[in-house]
Enzyme design. Structure first.
Site, mmCIF file in Angstrom:
data_model
loop_
_atom_site.group_PDB
_atom_site.id
_atom_site.type_symbol
_atom_site.label_atom_id
_atom_site.label_comp_id
_atom_site.label_asym_id
_atom_site.label_seq_id
_atom_site.Cartn_x
_atom_site.Cartn_y
_atom_site.Cartn_z
ATOM 1 N N GLN A 131 -4.012 5.916 -6.107
ATOM 2 C CA GLN A 131 -3.027 5.899 -7.177
ATOM 3 C C GLN A 131 -3.367 6.954 -8.240
ATOM 4 O O GLN A 131 -4.527 7.179 -8.551
ATOM 5 C CB GLN A 131 -2.964 4.504 -7.788
ATOM 6 C CG GLN A 131 -2.504 3.464 -6.774
ATOM 7 C CD GLN A 131 -2.414 2.068 -7.347
ATOM 8 O OE1 GLN A 131 -1.391 1.682 -7.888
ATOM 9 N NE2 GLN A 131 -3.483 1.305 -7.220
ATOM 10 N N SER B 93 -10.128 4.801 -3.202
ATOM 11 C CA SER B 93 -9.515 3.549 -3.647
ATOM 12 C C SER B 93 -8.507 3.055 -2.609
ATOM 13 O O SER B 93 -8.865 2.772 -1.473
ATOM 14 C CB SER B 93 -8.868 3.753 -5.017
ATOM 15 O OG SER B 93 -8.360 2.542 -5.545
ATOM 16 N N LEU B 94 -7.228 2.957 -2.970
ATOM 17 C CA LEU B 94 -6.182 2.582 -2.026
ATOM 18 C C LEU B 94 -6.249 3.431 -0.762
ATOM 19 O O LEU B 94 -5.961 2.952 0.346
ATOM 20 C CB LEU B 94 -4.806 2.745 -2.676
ATOM 21 C CG LEU B 94 -3.611 2.768 -1.722
ATOM 22 C CD1 LEU B 94 -3.344 1.372 -1.186
ATOM 23 C CD2 LEU B 94 -2.388 3.345 -2.394
ATOM 24 N N ARG C 110 -1.209 -6.533 -1.862
ATOM 25 C CA ARG C 110 -2.311 -6.109 -2.731
ATOM 26 C C ARG C 110 -1.763 -5.603 -4.063
ATOM 27 O O ARG C 110 -2.262 -5.937 -5.128
ATOM 28 C CB ARG C 110 -3.108 -5.004 -2.027
ATOM 29 C CG ARG C 110 -4.347 -4.474 -2.751
ATOM 30 C CD ARG C 110 -4.996 -3.424 -1.858
ATOM 31 N NE ARG C 110 -6.245 -2.907 -2.392
ATOM 32 C CZ ARG C 110 -6.365 -1.800 -3.116
ATOM 33 N NH1 ARG C 110 -5.283 -1.097 -3.419
ATOM 34 N NH2 ARG C 110 -7.558 -1.380 -3.529
ATOM 35 N N HIS D 195 -10.449 -1.777 -10.115
ATOM 36 C CA HIS D 195 -11.882 -1.642 -9.825
ATOM 37 C C HIS D 195 -12.763 -2.102 -10.985
ATOM 38 O O HIS D 195 -13.728 -1.434 -11.362
ATOM 39 C CB HIS D 195 -12.212 -0.195 -9.443
ATOM 40 C CG HIS D 195 -11.427 0.290 -8.285
ATOM 41 N ND1 HIS D 195 -11.582 -0.213 -7.015
ATOM 42 C CD2 HIS D 195 -10.437 1.220 -8.205
ATOM 43 C CE1 HIS D 195 -10.735 0.389 -6.205
ATOM 44 N NE2 HIS D 195 -10.026 1.249 -6.893
ATOM 45 N N GLN E 227 -13.874 -4.202 -2.914
ATOM 46 C CA GLN E 227 -13.394 -2.960 -3.522
ATOM 47 C C GLN E 227 -12.494 -3.218 -4.730
ATOM 48 O O GLN E 227 -12.389 -2.392 -5.633
ATOM 49 C CB GLN E 227 -12.636 -2.139 -2.470
ATOM 50 C CG GLN E 227 -12.405 -0.685 -2.848
ATOM 51 C CD GLN E 227 -11.037 -0.204 -2.455
ATOM 52 O OE1 GLN E 227 -10.039 -0.642 -3.020
ATOM 53 N NE2 GLN E 227 -10.986 0.692 -1.489
#
Length: 409
Positions: free
Chosen positions: A11, A92-93, A117, A201, A250
């Site tokens: 993102q 991340s994603l 999610r 996070h 995560q």
């Protein structure tokens, strides 16, 4: 042959129009977006191509959107070049995109996972409560100290992304993030609030970890085709059994991108291909030279790269013998097990080079037996021999021929 990693952004990389040019050029990309539309039940493609940036940036929409664009980019890229990666790494994603492109998560399931999610993350913290900021030109230790000073009984801000040596991201309650920015700017840092819809996070995501784990546990995962890096461990996944655990962790743990890049460089990876929206990962400081498939100039440069060359089988086997440390000092054993085995492979190499023909499977198997003999004589243990054989078959593009490595032991 240079080792390469395929990189998948997270993102913050989004923009209106993302994926349109790709879909206009590659039918497989268009099919990927159409499939995502069908799974989601709304027009994701239209949102990406011509929607409102604020609507796209909502994490419930953005997560499946970025996943779809990354998978479409991967499929178009591999269709065009036929190249295979040595590693996959997603920020991340993007880790879910990497696992999907590695065959661990089915695309249909990945769309559902990222949508759920995103929904859970959106609901974890009310709008306007949390925030994130990118911090530059200051050491991580000083950022950690400032975050610790500001976080108290009723406050919270912490490092959420170790992106590079010159960029750290913090996340937490909005007022605490803003307070951290003021303190860090006062001691010479540059800071910028990020356009995200929730603080990712960090421990503000803790209320949704059980729900995320439950969602991930609904699906069946496959063995990976390639090595995929984890944001939590900064090491490759050891198997599909780790998917639920690591993707759950995560959510609340910082992204260790800098360590991932350092690990890959130590593994002799030199080239990165960024597959997805924009060129955020290319922009991060890295010892790996990154090209963005979403950038027209980079796409021209990619065409000049040697992405799919393979090493000669016998030469690679001889190189492995030479590179393996020796712990056997018995001269007779070394002469018979190492030197003579090397000469046999060398003779095969010279014969095929003189005839300018591809080696037969029979002779490659024979050379592999000689290689194993040499490695055992040098004192290599079973796990090391397996690792060396995996590298031989991978570098020479023969892993589909030699699927049962233990048969050589």
């Amino acid at each position: 042959m240079k080792k390469k990693v395929y990189l998948f952004p997270g993102q913050g990389s989004q923009y209106i129009g993302m994926g349109k040019k790709l879909c206009d050029t590659y039918e497989i990309a268009k099919k990927t977006f159409d499939e995502a539309n069908e799974i989601l039940g709304f027009d994701l493609k239209k949102l990406c191509f011509e929607g409102n940036i604020n609507e796209l940036t909502k994490t419930i929409n953005l997560q499946p959107a970025l996943l779809t664009y990354s998978v479409a980019s991967y499929l178009a890229f591999t269709e065009e070049y036929g190249a295979r990666p040595d590693y996959l790494a997603g920020h991340s994603l993007g880790e879910i995109s990497a696992l999907t492109c590695a065959g661990v998560i089915n695309f249909n399931d990945a769309i559902k996972i990222t949508y759920k999610r995103g929904k859970l993350m959106q609901e974890a913290v009310a709008d306007g409560i949390g925030s994130m900021a990118a911090i530059r030109n200051i050491e991580a230790a000083k950022i950690e100290q400032v975050c610790h000073e500001i976080s108290g009984q009723n406050g919270y801000v912490a490092i959420s992304n170790y992106n590079s040596r010159n960029q750290i991201v913090i996340a937490g309650y909005k007022n605490n993030v803003e307070a951290a920015i003021k303190k860090l700017e006062a001691i010479g840092a540059d800071a910028k609030l990020l356009n995200v819809s929730a603080p990712f996070h960090c421990k503000l995501m803790e209320p949704i970890t059980s729900a995320v784990q439950d969602e991930l546990s609904k699906y069946t995962y496959n063995d990976t085709k390639y090595k995929v890096m984890s944001n939590v461990t900064a090491r490759p996944y050891e198997g599909k059994a780790e998917v639920v655990k690591l993707l759950t962790e995560q959510i609340t743990k910082p992204v260790r991108w800098m360590e991932i890049m350092d690990y890959l460089r130590k593994k002799s990876v030199e080239i990165g291909i960024e597959l997805g929206a924009g060129h955020v990962l290319r922009s991060l400081d890295s010892a790996i030279y990154v090209f963005s498939y979403d950038d027209d100039n980079d796409k021209k440069a990619i065409k000049d790269l040697d992405l799919e060359s393979k090493l000669p089988f016998f030469s690679r086997a001889m190189g492995i013998i030479t590179a393996t440390p020796n712990t056997n000092w018995d001269e007779n054993e070394y002469q018979k097990g190492v030197v003579e085995s090397y000469k046999v492979i060398q003779k095969l190499s010279e014969t095929y080079e003189a005839n300018k023909t591809e080696p037969s499977e029979e002779n490659m198997r024979f050379a592999t037996d000689m290689l194993v003999t040499a490695l055992k004589t040098k004192g290599a243990k079973r796990d090391e021999i397996i690792s060396r054989l995996e590298q031989l078959f991978w570098d020479t593009r023969t892993e589909n021929i030699f699927t049962n490595i233990t048969a050589f032991l």
